[in-house]
Design a protein around this motif. Structure first.
Motif: not given
Length: 225
Positions: A178-183, A167-176, A64-73
């Motif tokens: 929607w999360g790495t567990d997005y299916t 350039v940010v790849s589609r996979d990287e955007l999806l991971d950032q 949870v911490l890692r996900r939140i720190r992607q966008t917020d302090d």
């Protein structure tokens, strides 16, 4: 009135924290597992402090911490029953502001909350051309006018702005975003890019550009490379 998000899977502890914090004039939001905690966080832009338990179902506190720190302090205080130095190091390395070991005195926790609120964080702003993002206020402004964005749109725009002229790849955007567990399907990215363009592009500009076969990029004015 500051808002505290408590992410704690033990109902008794969660209820206790809510009661004590409300008595101290905090507004309290509760979540009982990691995924619910992320959802509550995403649905409430005005969270001032997060109390985050380490051992959570569905997604642990570090995730949870890692996900939140992607966008917020936003200030985050980790709570755990394990007094391991390695846990403290990992939490602090991934961006936790403080760490408290259970069982703890409520007076100590309240003091730690006051400290992180008082310390605050330097407001992080990003700007590309006439678009400015403020990560502390969760706001996006274009030419002085507030842009109404969903949490997903905001996170997508922030990811692109952080990588301006790259350039940010589609996979990287999806991971950032929607999360790495997005299916789900990858077309969701194209839908959100279209919505974002409708909100931030002028008739004579194309701030978000498609790089065929790779992904997307945001360009500063005059940078067409």
């Amino acid at each position: 009135m500051p808002t505290v998000l408590v992410i704690e899977d033990e109902p008794g502890m969660a209820a206790y924290l809510k009661t004590e914090l409300q008595f101290e004039d905090y507004s309290v939001l509760l979540a009982y597992d990691g995924l619910e905690g992320l959802q509550v966080y995403e649905d409430n832009a005005q969270v001032d402090v997060i109390l985050l338990d380490w051992m959570l179902p569905k997604m642990d506190g570090l995730g949870v911490l890692r996900r939140i720190r992607q966008t917020d302090d936003v200030p985050i205080i980790m709570m755990t029953a394990r007094d391991y130095v390695s846990d403290k190091v990992a939490g602090l390395d991934y961006g936790a502001d403080d760490y408290i070991t259970k069982p703890f005195k409520m007076e100590e926790l309240l003091a730690r909350i006051r400290v992180v609120l008082r310390r605050g964080h330097e407001r992080a702003t990003y700007q590309v051309n006439d678009i400015q993002l403020d990560t502390k206020a969760h706001s996006a402004v274009k030419n002085g006018t507030f842009i109404q964005l969903s949490q997903r749109e905001y996170t997508l725009l922030l990811t692109l702005i952080k990588n301006v002229n790259q350039v940010v790849s589609r996979d990287e955007l999806l991971d950032q975003v929607w999360g790495t567990d997005y299916t789900g399907g990858t077309n969701i990215l194209d839908v959100y890019i279209r919505h974002l363009r409708e909100k931030i592009d002028d008739d004579d500009s194309d701030v978000i550009q498609t790089v065929r076969g790779i992904g997307y990029t945001m360009r500063t004015a005059g940078n067409d490379n």
